[in-house]
Design a protein around this motif. Structure first.
Motif, PDB file in Angstrom:
ATOM      1  N   LEU A 357      43.773   4.349  71.100  1.00 54.68           N
ATOM      2  CA  LEU A 357      42.824   3.391  71.651  1.00 54.68           C
ATOM      3  C   LEU A 357      41.692   4.184  72.286  1.00 54.68           C
ATOM      4  O   LEU A 357      41.866   4.825  73.321  1.00 54.68           O
ATOM      5  CB  LEU A 357      43.517   2.513  72.700  1.00 54.68           C
ATOM      6  CG  LEU A 357      42.695   1.336  73.240  1.00 54.68           C
ATOM      7  CD1 LEU A 357      42.410   0.330  72.128  1.00 54.68           C
ATOM      8  CD2 LEU A 357      43.438   0.659  74.389  1.00 54.68           C
ATOM      9  N   ALA A 358      40.535   4.153  71.638  1.00 50.78           N
ATOM     10  CA  ALA A 358      39.429   4.980  72.096  1.00 50.78           C
ATOM     11  C   ALA A 358      38.114   4.377  71.630  1.00 50.78           C
ATOM     12  O   ALA A 358      38.074   3.439  70.828  1.00 50.78           O
ATOM     13  CB  ALA A 358      39.571   6.413  71.583  1.00 50.78           C
ATOM     14  N   ASP A 359      37.022   4.919  72.186  1.00 48.09           N
ATOM     15  CA  ASP A 359      35.679   4.585  71.735  1.00 48.09           C
ATOM     16  C   ASP A 359      35.327   5.514  70.577  1.00 48.09           C
ATOM     17  O   ASP A 359      35.375   6.741  70.715  1.00 48.09           O
ATOM     18  CB  ASP A 359      34.697   4.766  72.895  1.00 48.09           C
ATOM     19  CG  ASP A 359      33.276   4.385  72.522  1.00 48.09           C
ATOM     20  OD1 ASP A 359      32.664   5.114  71.705  1.00 48.09           O
ATOM     21  OD2 ASP A 359      32.769   3.386  73.060  1.00 48.09           O
ATOM     22  N   GLY A 360      34.972   4.946  69.437  1.00 50.62           N
ATOM     23  CA  GLY A 360      34.737   5.759  68.247  1.00 50.62           C
ATOM     24  C   GLY A 360      33.641   6.799  68.428  1.00 50.62           C
ATOM     25  O   GLY A 360      33.790   7.956  68.036  1.00 50.62           O
ATOM     26  N   GLU A 361      32.544   6.408  69.055  1.00 49.91           N
ATOM     27  CA  GLU A 361      31.422   7.335  69.226  1.00 49.91           C
ATOM     28  C   GLU A 361      31.781   8.447  70.204  1.00 49.91           C
ATOM     29  O   GLU A 361      31.484   9.631  69.951  1.00 49.91           O
ATOM     30  CB  GLU A 361      30.203   6.561  69.728  1.00 49.91           C
ATOM     31  CG  GLU A 361      28.942   7.404  69.794  1.00 49.91           C
ATOM     32  CD  GLU A 361      27.715   6.578  70.163  1.00 49.91           C
ATOM     33  OE1 GLU A 361      26.635   7.169  70.247  1.00 49.91           O
ATOM     34  OE2 GLU A 361      27.871   5.358  70.363  1.00 49.91           O
ATOM     35  N   HIS A 362      32.427   8.098  71.303  1.00 44.45           N
ATOM     36  CA  HIS A 362      32.793   9.122  72.285  1.00 44.45           C
ATOM     37  C   HIS A 362      33.861  10.058  71.721  1.00 44.45           C
ATOM     38  O   HIS A 362      33.816  11.282  71.955  1.00 44.45           O
ATOM     39  CB  HIS A 362      33.303   8.469  73.566  1.00 44.45           C
ATOM     40  CG  HIS A 362      32.277   7.633  74.269  1.00 44.45           C
ATOM     41  ND1 HIS A 362      30.930   7.804  74.063  1.00 44.45           N
ATOM     42  CD2 HIS A 362      32.405   6.629  75.191  1.00 44.45           C
ATOM     43  CE1 HIS A 362      30.262   6.949  74.815  1.00 44.45           C
ATOM     44  NE2 HIS A 362      31.139   6.217  75.508  1.00 44.45           N
TER      45      HIS A 362
END
Length: 519
Positions: A357-362
């Motif tokens: 679970l993460a931000d794709g860009e970051h």
């Protein structure tokens, strides 16, 4: 009239009058003092008995009223004086201990008029101070702020052992103090001319019953004040550090914005010069160097801006389930040329799938920075290992490589700003890669840890594990951001329209011939 009432002289006169009325009332109506009023007859012809007891009460109330009014009217000015800044709890403890101690000396010197005057002066002085400081604090609304226990228990919560311990010790010592005062004063008043007080034994009893509890309360209070002082100093230091970090982030943001405009002009003019037919090869070489340095400066300014935003937490975060293995494969493909140029062999985690679970860009920027560090600082001709470890609730990605020489600084310092493993700064790194990666990881509730053992360097990114969405049978699935076939895209997060930033995927071109979807 108001200025006269607010003066300290009026307060002193009021307390003096109250003291006379108190002595008159005490020696005319209150035993055992009423038994000793005859000792003052050689000094003062005061009619102690009869209606003069009521007169003493009236004088006492009039004097106290005048002194109280004077304290209340001048409370704001007097509250700043050191006499009214003592901890009020300690003032009460000292007053109780003093009055109980005077009781024994009073009884011992009951036949001596001078001893009566000394004891009365001590009782009047301490009593007037307690009365005055109470009403000064009430009038200036500083009573609560000059009692330490509310502040202590806001710092040391009662759900902690230290808070419970201090509370228990304070309550027990307070109960023992009150009981001891009552006991020693009653014992002192029980003596008479037929049975004189044994002062030494009485003082031992006073110390055991009053002195020790009072000393315990004083020690606990002083230790608590020290804890409050240390905690306040720590909070001020943290606040100052946060203020400096915010100022630094704002400064970097403003400076980078101001530098971008002239730098853009330089890059554009270098590009225009490069398109001209230059007969002088030296001029062409100068133009090429200028172009490279301008490009490097552009990257550095971008890193500075990203670092300031990540440090201040001003970047939007859009968490979604992502396939970490596929993202890592895409980034490794982007760095194929750089890895080959350094003769580095990429050893990936295999085909195992790990959903986070993460931000794709970051997440892309974190992995890009880590691979960028590898291509700059890894020892040529060695292997770069990428390992995945899945545990309940988290997925850990570990990138490890060998360095040409052992690092000359602790590994945990490498995540600070402008710190580089290459202390001589022979390479073109900015010293911000790991710092940006660490701050971006924190924004996503992930962690980034750095470890170094001799010439082996490793970075571990620990991310929350994600569970793919369940798709009803027969429902076509087109795939989402970084999701393999068969997994539904994450629902759009509830973000205000002003904060929504479109993310294009893939964020970088995928190398030809490399599959990013599972077979």
């Amino acid at each position: 009239m108001t200025s006269v009432l607010r003066s300290r002289t009026t307060t002193a006169v009021g307390f003096a009058v109250a003291g006379l009325g108190f002595v008159s009332l005490l020696y005319s109506e209150v035993p055992p003092f009423s038994n000793y009023r005859g000792i003052f007859s050689p000094l003062l012809a005061i009619p102690w008995a009869g209606p003069y007891g009521l007169l003493g009460l009236a004088v006492l109330l009039a004097g106290l009223g005048t002194a109280t009014l004077s304290c209340l009217l001048d409370a704001d000015r007097r509250s700043g004086k050191w006499l009214h800044r003592f901890d009020y709890f300690l003032v009460l403890v000292a007053w109780l201990a003093t009055w109980s101690l005077v009781a024994g000396f009073f009884e011992k010197g009951r036949a001596n008029p001078f001893w009566h005057l000394v004891c009365l002066a001590v009782l009047a002085g301490t009593g007037c101070y307690l009365w005055a400081t109470t009403f000064v604090r009430l009038g200036s609304h500083t009573l609560a702020s000059t009692i330490l226990w509310p502040r202590v228990f806001r710092t040391l919560r009662l759900n902690q052992f230290s808070g419970i311990f201090i509370l228990v010790v304070t309550v027990i010592a307070g109960v023992l103090l009150l009981s001891g005062v009552r006991s020693v004063v009653g014992e002192a008043m029980s003596y008479s001319s037929w049975q004189d007080i044994a002062l030494s034994s009485w003082l031992l009893g006073w110390f055991a019953q009053v002195g020790l509890p009072a000393l315990t309360l004083a020690v606990v209070s002083i230790l608590s004040l020290n804890i409050l002082s240390i905690t306040a100093a720590k909070e001020r230091a943290i606040e100052e550090k946060l203020r400096e970090e915010r100022f630094r982030a704002e400064l970097i943001t403003n400076v980078t914005h101001d530098l971008r405009t002239p730098l853009t002009s330089i890059v554009n003019y270098v590009d225009l010069i490069g398109k001209l037919d230059l007969d002088d090869p030296q001029l062409a070489e100068y133009t090429d160097v200028l172009g490279r340095k301008a490009a490097r400066l552009t990257v550095l300014i971008g890193d500075l801006l990203d670092a300031s935003r990540a440090s201040a937490g001003n970047l939007p975060v859009r968490l979604a389930p992502l396939e970490l293995t596929e993202i890592l494969a895409q980034i490794a493909g982007d760095f194929d040329a750089a890895l080959t140029a350094r003769h580095l062999t990429w050893v990936g985690p295999g085909t195992v799938h790990a959903h986070v679970l993460a931000d794709g860009e970051h997440l892309w920027r974190i992995l890009e920075n880590l691979l960028g560090n590898v291509t700059k600082y890894a020892k040529p001709g060695t292997c770069v290992h990428a390992d995945l470890e899945r545990t309940p609730g988290v997925v850990a990605l570990r990138l490890s490589n060998l360095t040409p020489e052992p690092l000359d600084l602790p590994a945990d310092q490498l995540t600070a700003q402008f710190v580089r493993g290459d202390a001589a700064r022979h390479s073109e790194g900015s010293g911000l890669g790991l710092f940006i990666a660490d701050r971006l990881a924190r924004l996503m509730n992930a962690t980034l840890t750095v470890a170094a053992d001799a010439d082996r360097f490793a970075v571990t990114v620990t991310l929350p594990a994600a569970r793919p969405a369940v798709v009803p049978a027969g429902l076509p699935v087109t795939g989402g951001v970084g999701l393999p076939s068969g997994f539904a895209p994450a629902p759009e997060p509830m973000v205000p329209p002003a904060e929504q930033v479109p993310i294009e995927w893939p964020l970088r071109p995928v190398p030809t011939g490399r599959s990013v979807m599972p077979e």
